[in-house]
Design a protein around this motif. Structure first.
Motif, PDB file in Angstrom:
ATOM      1  N   ILE A 101     -36.490 -65.711 -12.948  1.00 36.48           N
ATOM      2  CA  ILE A 101     -36.422 -64.274 -13.231  1.00 36.48           C
ATOM      3  C   ILE A 101     -34.973 -63.836 -13.401  1.00 36.48           C
ATOM      4  CG2 ILE A 101     -36.988 -61.978 -12.346  1.00 36.48           C
ATOM      5  CD1 ILE A 101     -39.430 -63.284 -10.955  1.00 36.48           C
ATOM      6  N   ASP A 102     -34.077 -64.397 -12.604  1.00 36.45           N
ATOM      7  CA  ASP A 102     -32.644 -64.130 -12.802  1.00 36.45           C
ATOM      8  C   ASP A 102     -32.222 -64.404 -14.245  1.00 36.45           C
ATOM      9  OD1 ASP A 102     -32.313 -63.494 -10.110  1.00 36.45           O
ATOM     10  OD2 ASP A 102     -31.319 -65.390  -9.596  1.00 36.45           O
ATOM     11  N   ALA A 103     -32.781 -65.450 -14.821  1.00 30.33           N
ATOM     12  CA  ALA A 103     -32.364 -65.900 -16.154  1.00 30.33           C
ATOM     13  C   ALA A 103     -32.887 -65.018 -17.284  1.00 30.33           C
ATOM     14  CB  ALA A 103     -32.806 -67.351 -16.375  1.00 30.33           C
ATOM     15  N   ILE A 104     -33.718 -64.013 -16.963  1.00 29.03           N
ATOM     16  CA  ILE A 104     -34.211 -63.104 -18.009  1.00 29.03           C
ATOM     17  C   ILE A 104     -33.077 -62.292 -18.607  1.00 29.03           C
ATOM     18  CG2 ILE A 104     -35.627 -61.045 -18.406  1.00 29.03           C
ATOM     19  CD1 ILE A 104     -37.614 -62.163 -16.350  1.00 29.03           C
ATOM     20  N   ASP A 105     -32.098 -61.920 -17.802  1.00 31.85           N
ATOM     21  CA  ASP A 105     -30.989 -61.074 -18.278  1.00 31.85           C
ATOM     22  C   ASP A 105     -30.236 -61.785 -19.395  1.00 31.85           C
ATOM     23  OD1 ASP A 105     -28.737 -59.474 -18.637  1.00 31.85           O
ATOM     24  OD2 ASP A 105     -28.442 -59.136 -16.498  1.00 31.85           O
ATOM     25  N   PRO A 106     -30.172 -61.186 -20.602  1.00 31.73           N
ATOM     26  CA  PRO A 106     -29.449 -61.841 -21.686  1.00 31.73           C
ATOM     27  C   PRO A 106     -27.937 -61.871 -21.482  1.00 31.73           C
ATOM     28  CG  PRO A 106     -30.216 -59.679 -22.369  1.00 31.73           C
ATOM     29  CD  PRO A 106     -30.838 -59.956 -21.035  1.00 31.73           C
ATOM     30  N   GLY A 107     -27.447 -61.069 -20.542  1.00 33.74           N
ATOM     31  CA  GLY A 107     -26.031 -61.122 -20.197  1.00 33.74           C
ATOM     32  C   GLY A 107     -25.109 -60.330 -21.094  1.00 33.74           C
ATOM     33  N   ASP A 108     -25.641 -59.687 -22.124  1.00 34.89           N
ATOM     34  CA  ASP A 108     -24.795 -58.924 -23.044  1.00 34.89           C
ATOM     35  C   ASP A 108     -25.038 -57.426 -22.961  1.00 34.89           C
ATOM     36  OD1 ASP A 108     -27.307 -58.741 -24.131  1.00 34.89           O
ATOM     37  OD2 ASP A 108     -26.791 -59.625 -26.082  1.00 34.89           O
ATOM     38  N   GLY A 109     -25.787 -56.992 -21.963  1.00 32.86           N
ATOM     39  CA  GLY A 109     -26.065 -55.575 -21.786  1.00 32.86           C
ATOM     40  C   GLY A 109     -27.193 -55.042 -22.632  1.00 32.86           C
ATOM     41  N   SER A 110     -27.798 -55.882 -23.462  1.00 28.35           N
ATOM     42  CA  SER A 110     -28.838 -55.403 -24.370  1.00 28.35           C
ATOM     43  C   SER A 110     -30.145 -55.069 -23.653  1.00 28.35           C
ATOM     44  CB  SER A 110     -29.104 -56.439 -25.464  1.00 28.35           C
ATOM     45  OG  SER A 110     -29.565 -57.664 -24.911  1.00 28.35           O
ATOM     46  N   GLY A 111     -30.259 -55.459 -22.390  1.00 28.68           N
ATOM     47  CA  GLY A 111     -31.472 -55.139 -21.641  1.00 28.68           C
ATOM     48  C   GLY A 111     -31.475 -53.734 -21.067  1.00 28.68           C
ATOM     49  N   ARG A 112     -30.354 -53.022 -21.181  1.00 27.95           N
ATOM     50  CA  ARG A 112     -30.291 -51.649 -20.662  1.00 27.95           C
ATOM     51  C   ARG A 112     -31.289 -50.774 -21.400  1.00 27.95           C
ATOM     52  NH1 ARG A 112     -27.107 -47.414 -22.453  1.00 27.95           N
ATOM     53  NH2 ARG A 112     -25.875 -48.834 -23.736  1.00 27.95           N
ATOM     54  N   VAL A 113     -32.002 -49.915 -20.651  1.00 25.88           N
ATOM     55  CA  VAL A 113     -33.039 -49.088 -21.270  1.00 25.88           C
ATOM     56  C   VAL A 113     -32.720 -47.597 -21.220  1.00 25.88           C
ATOM     57  CG1 VAL A 113     -34.832 -50.784 -20.780  1.00 25.88           C
ATOM     58  CG2 VAL A 113     -34.418 -48.928 -19.143  1.00 25.88           C
ATOM     59  N   SER A 114     -31.615 -47.218 -20.579  1.00 28.13           N
ATOM     60  CA  SER A 114     -31.301 -45.802 -20.463  1.00 28.13           C
ATOM     61  C   SER A 114     -29.825 -45.562 -20.771  1.00 28.13           C
ATOM     62  CB  SER A 114     -31.675 -45.285 -19.079  1.00 28.13           C
ATOM     63  OG  SER A 114     -31.634 -43.877 -19.018  1.00 28.13           O
ATOM     64  N   ALA A 115     -29.348 -44.365 -20.471  1.00 28.60           N
ATOM     65  CA  ALA A 115     -27.980 -43.981 -20.831  1.00 28.60           C
ATOM     66  C   ALA A 115     -26.946 -44.842 -20.113  1.00 28.60           C
ATOM     67  CB  ALA A 115     -27.750 -42.508 -20.507  1.00 28.60           C
ATOM     68  N   HIS A 116     -25.854 -45.101 -20.806  1.00 32.90           N
ATOM     69  CA  HIS A 116     -24.715 -45.768 -20.187  1.00 32.90           C
ATOM     70  C   HIS A 116     -23.866 -44.724 -19.481  1.00 32.90           C
ATOM     71  CE1 HIS A 116     -20.944 -48.013 -19.827  1.00 32.90           C
ATOM     72  NE2 HIS A 116     -21.668 -49.100 -19.984  1.00 32.90           N
ATOM     73  N   PRO A 117     -23.291 -45.023 -18.311  1.00 36.86           N
ATOM     74  CA  PRO A 117     -22.498 -44.046 -17.599  1.00 36.86           C
ATOM     75  C   PRO A 117     -21.352 -43.427 -18.401  1.00 36.86           C
ATOM     76  CG  PRO A 117     -23.031 -45.847 -16.142  1.00 36.86           C
ATOM     77  CD  PRO A 117     -23.509 -46.254 -17.517  1.00 36.86           C
ATOM     78  N   SER A 118     -20.833 -44.143 -19.376  1.00 37.63           N
ATOM     79  CA  SER A 118     -19.748 -43.575 -20.183  1.00 37.63           C
ATOM     80  C   SER A 118     -20.247 -42.588 -21.227  1.00 37.63           C
ATOM     81  CB  SER A 118     -18.977 -44.705 -20.893  1.00 37.63           C
ATOM     82  OG  SER A 118     -19.793 -45.367 -21.836  1.00 37.63           O
ATOM     83  N   GLU A 119     -21.586 -42.519 -21.402  1.00 38.63           N
ATOM     84  CA  GLU A 119     -22.169 -41.681 -22.451  1.00 38.63           C
ATOM     85  C   GLU A 119     -22.723 -40.363 -21.939  1.00 38.63           C
ATOM     86  OE1 GLU A 119     -25.210 -44.256 -23.901  1.00 38.63           O
ATOM     87  OE2 GLU A 119     -23.814 -45.636 -24.872  1.00 38.63           O
ATOM     88  N   LEU A 120     -22.999 -40.261 -20.652  1.00 41.29           N
ATOM     89  CA  LEU A 120     -23.683 -39.088 -20.123  1.00 41.29           C
ATOM     90  C   LEU A 120     -22.684 -38.217 -19.361  1.00 41.29           C
ATOM     91  CD1 LEU A 120     -26.416 -37.712 -19.938  1.00 41.29           C
ATOM     92  CD2 LEU A 120     -26.791 -38.885 -17.776  1.00 41.29           C
ATOM     93  N   ASN A 121     -22.467 -37.022 -19.851  1.00 41.35           N
ATOM     94  CA  ASN A 121     -21.522 -36.110 -19.210  1.00 41.35           C
ATOM     95  C   ASN A 121     -22.119 -34.721 -19.034  1.00 41.35           C
ATOM     96  OD1 ASN A 121     -18.885 -37.636 -18.972  1.00 41.35           O
ATOM     97  ND2 ASN A 121     -19.390 -38.020 -21.110  1.00 41.35           N
TER      98      ASN A 121
END
Length: 278
Positions: free
Chosen positions: A258-278
């Motif tokens: 299950i650890d290995a599911i993460d593609p490691g490039d951030g593409s698995g994120r499903v919501s806003a990035h902290p730098s984008e939400l103000n």
């Protein structure tokens, strides 16, 4: 049911599994939280921006459960960071919840474009010191934001609540948290249905091997990783399923898969990035 706890760096404990009310309709919140409390949940996670603190408070008031058996979290929204707004915001939240304090108060987002996260954190320290929040922490803070507030105040958050699930594990943040004694809370622990975790071989095979559902497998993965989770549902059957995760364990190989599911490039994120939400 006995739910394990995790210890904060301030000496207080938090139930490792709770009930989150993100996107729970305010009109349904009292019923949903009441059902969760009846099933055995004692940790409720809400926020000012969710618009349902009153429903949480009504469910607490009608539950008959002693206050010291409950763990209640709420959060400071982005437009309340400046000046004395955090003081006004916590007063409003406590009034809606019908409480004299919350167990955990969080800065909801770092809002880097506004550059006021340090001030917000300083105000939370004061809120804690006045007894309006037992513990304080942050949400969606990345390592630079965490470094900012700790270097400015010398006070380390008890927790960082971040998007975290097998497809987006935020290892830089979790490594920082482990090094600084900060607990990690995983919001969106099941990927919010936007990432097909349940269809991955690692999760599907573990579910088949353990006789549990894919959702229970993912929640168990979180628990064994040490994450604090609070999955959301408004259905009693799913509430029961989500809490029924303490009678089995995943093997080391299943965890690694299950650890290995993460593609490691951030593409698995499903919501806003902290730098984008103000």
């Amino acid at each position: 049911m006995i739910i394990p706890t995790r210890s904060f760096n301030d000496g207080y404990d938090i139930p490792q599994l709770g009930y989150g009310v993100f996107k729970v309709d305010p009109a349904e919140t009292e019923r949903a939280v009441s059902e969760a409390l009846e099933i055995g949940y004692r940790h409720i996670d809400t926020a000012a921006i969710y618009g349902n603190e009153e429903g949480v408070g009504a469910a607490i008031a009608s539950s008959g459960i002693p206050r010291d058996e409950l763990f209640i979290t709420t959060k400071l929204w982005n437009d309340r960071h400046d000046g004395d707004e955090p003081d006004a915001a916590i007063a409003e939240s406590l009034d809606k919840l019908g409480l004299d304090h919350v167990d955990l108060y969080l800065v909801h987002w770092p809002t880097p474009a506004r550059n006021n996260h340090v001030h917000a954190w300083e105000k939370l320290i004061g809120i804690r010191d006045r007894g309006l929040a037992t513990s304080i922490g942050v949400s969606n803070f990345l390592v630079p934001h965490l470094d900012d507030i700790v270097s400015a105040t010398g006070v380390t958050p008890a927790v960082d609540q971040i998007e975290l699930h097998p497809a987006y594990q935020q290892r830089e943040v979790t490594d920082w948290a482990a090094a600084h004694g900060v607990q990690v809370e995983a919001w969106g622990p099941l990927g919010q249905g936007k990432y097909d975790l349940f269809g991955t071989p690692a999760v599907a095979e573990a579910a088949a091997a353990t006789g549990k559902t894919p959702a229970q497998v993912v929640l168990r993965w979180h628990l064994q990783k040490g994450n604090i989770v609070f999955p959301k549902s408004v259905h009693a059957e799913r509430l029961r399923e989500n809490i029924d995760v303490f009678d089995f364990e995943l093997s080391d190989d299943q965890i690694a898969a299950i650890d290995a599911i993460d593609p490691g490039d951030g593409s698995g994120r499903v919501s806003a990035h902290p730098s984008e939400l103000n």
